[in-house]
Design a protein around this motif. Structure first.
Motif, short mmCIF file in Angstrom:
data_model
loop_
_atom_site.label_atom_id
_atom_site.label_comp_id
_atom_site.label_asym_id
_atom_site.label_seq_id
_atom_site.Cartn_x
_atom_site.Cartn_y
_atom_site.Cartn_z
N GLY A 22 0.82 -1.22 0.00
CA GLY A 22 0.00 0.00 0.00
C GLY A 22 0.85 1.26 0.00
N ARG A 23 1.90 1.28 0.82
CA ARG A 23 2.81 2.44 0.85
C ARG A 23 3.55 2.58 -0.47
NH1 ARG A 23 3.86 0.47 6.13
NH2 ARG A 23 5.78 -0.48 5.39
N LEU A 24 3.98 1.47 -1.02
CA LEU A 24 4.67 1.49 -2.31
C LEU A 24 3.76 2.00 -3.42
CD1 LEU A 24 7.36 0.73 -3.67
CD2 LEU A 24 6.41 -1.55 -4.04
N GLY A 29 2.50 5.11 -7.74
CA GLY A 29 1.26 5.26 -8.51
C GLY A 29 0.59 3.92 -8.76
N GLY A 30 -0.50 3.94 -9.50
CA GLY A 30 -1.31 2.75 -9.69
C GLY A 30 -1.12 2.09 -11.03
N VAL A 37 1.26 -6.84 -8.11
CA VAL A 37 1.86 -7.14 -6.80
C VAL A 37 0.77 -7.16 -5.73
CG1 VAL A 37 3.42 -6.28 -5.02
CG2 VAL A 37 4.13 -6.27 -7.41
N ARG A 38 -0.15 -6.17 -5.77
CA ARG A 38 -1.25 -6.12 -4.81
C ARG A 38 -2.15 -7.34 -4.94
NH1 ARG A 38 -5.63 -3.18 -6.23
NH2 ARG A 38 -4.30 -1.64 -7.24
N THR A 39 -2.45 -7.74 -6.17
CA THR A 39 -3.29 -8.91 -6.40
C THR A 39 -2.60 -10.19 -5.91
OG1 THR A 39 -4.27 -7.84 -8.33
CG2 THR A 39 -4.53 -10.22 -8.17
#
Length: 95
Positions: A22-24, A29-30, A37-39
């Motif tokens: 989340g910080r990264l 950006g998105g 990576v989030r998934t």
């Protein structure tokens, strides 16, 4: 370490990973890469939850066998050849 302790430690690590991702994401950006990576991190959390649910409760105790101790009194004949520890012999008085 018990199995339950290991599962909890992995859960804490995955929680830390989610916070770090989340910080990264805020910093870079998105883009497509960060979404992957989030998934992937979310899939790891789901996989751990499935693993935790699949472990039988008996196995979660790492094979520790519970022994039931009866409430019935012991046979007093077992104690005829011993003194009451800390109280002295039966026919003498404590100091």
């Amino acid at each position: 370490m018990s199995l339950q302790d290991d599962l909890t430690a992995v859960q804490h690590c995955l929680d830390d990973l989610a916070r770090s991702v989340g910080r990264l994401e805020q910093q870079v950006g998105g883009g497509l890469e960060i979404r992957r990576v989030r998934t992937d991190a979310a899939h790891l959390r789901e996989s751990l939850a499935l693993l935790r649910d699949s472990v039988p409760r008996d196995r979660a105790r790492d094979g520790v066998e519970l022994i039931t101790i009866s409430d019935t009194p012991y046979d007093t004949a077992l104690w005829t050849d011993s003194d009451d520890e800390g109280l002295g012999a039966r026919d003498r008085h404590a100091p």
